[in-house]
Design a protein around this motif. Sequence first.
Motif, PDB file in Angstrom:
ATOM      1  N   ARG A  56       0.832  -1.208   0.000  1.00 50.74           N
ATOM      2  CA  ARG A  56       0.000   0.000   0.000  1.00 50.74           C
ATOM      3  C   ARG A  56       0.871   1.266   0.000  1.00 50.74           C
ATOM      4  O   ARG A  56       0.610   2.212  -0.746  1.00 50.74           O
ATOM      5  N   LYS A  57       1.917   1.275   0.834  1.00 48.20           N
ATOM      6  CA  LYS A  57       2.812   2.430   0.872  1.00 48.20           C
ATOM      7  C   LYS A  57       3.513   2.626  -0.474  1.00 48.20           C
ATOM      8  O   LYS A  57       3.735   3.756  -0.904  1.00 48.20           O
ATOM      9  N   CYS A  59       2.283   1.823  -3.404  1.00 43.32           N
ATOM     10  CA  CYS A  59       1.282   2.401  -4.311  1.00 43.32           C
ATOM     11  C   CYS A  59       1.129   3.897  -4.076  1.00 43.32           C
ATOM     12  O   CYS A  59       1.063   4.683  -5.021  1.00 43.32           O
ATOM     13  N   GLU A  60       1.095   4.297  -2.806  1.00 48.38           N
ATOM     14  CA  GLU A  60       0.948   5.717  -2.477  1.00 48.38           C
ATOM     15  C   GLU A  60       2.183   6.510  -2.895  1.00 48.38           C
ATOM     16  O   GLU A  60       2.083   7.588  -3.477  1.00 48.38           O
ATOM     17  N   SER A  66      -2.667  -0.483  -7.244  1.00 45.60           N
ATOM     18  CA  SER A  66      -2.195  -1.826  -6.896  1.00 45.60           C
ATOM     19  C   SER A  66      -2.423  -2.809  -8.035  1.00 45.60           C
ATOM     20  O   SER A  66      -1.619  -3.728  -8.235  1.00 45.60           O
TER      21      SER A  66
END
Length: 139
Positions: A56-57, A59-60, A66
């Motif tokens: 997730r990090k 992707c951010e 994702s």
Amino acid sequence: MALPRGLAATIGTAARAARVQANLTQEDVAERVGLATEVYGRLERGGMLPSVPTLRKLCETLRIPSDVLLGLTPAQENFWTKDAPPRPAEEPAEIRRLVRTVKKLEPAEFRLLGLMATGLLRLRQSRHARGQHPTPASS
């Protein structure tokens, strides 16, 4: 459990492409995601899979969905810039590396570095005032 090399390689390839597109170094991404640079490098090479929170990090940080990172959909050029908040102007990689190094200094070392930088600027101003322009090798 055997490492799914295909998935690890897919994530690594997509992460590297997004990182290069964003003009970031591996150190930049590792720092923003909270990984050691060596660990992030292994991830890009397909040698490991990220945990779900790390995914997730990533992707951010890389501004990539994702689905693209996981290889479920084809990458779309500049898709992440739609409705994205304006990003601050990125500093050159050399400055980002220097800042990372400076953050590791002790307070006394930091003060000394500040004095040295001030001295260098004064020396440059003094040379400029006397008409001595530094050559590219000495600047």
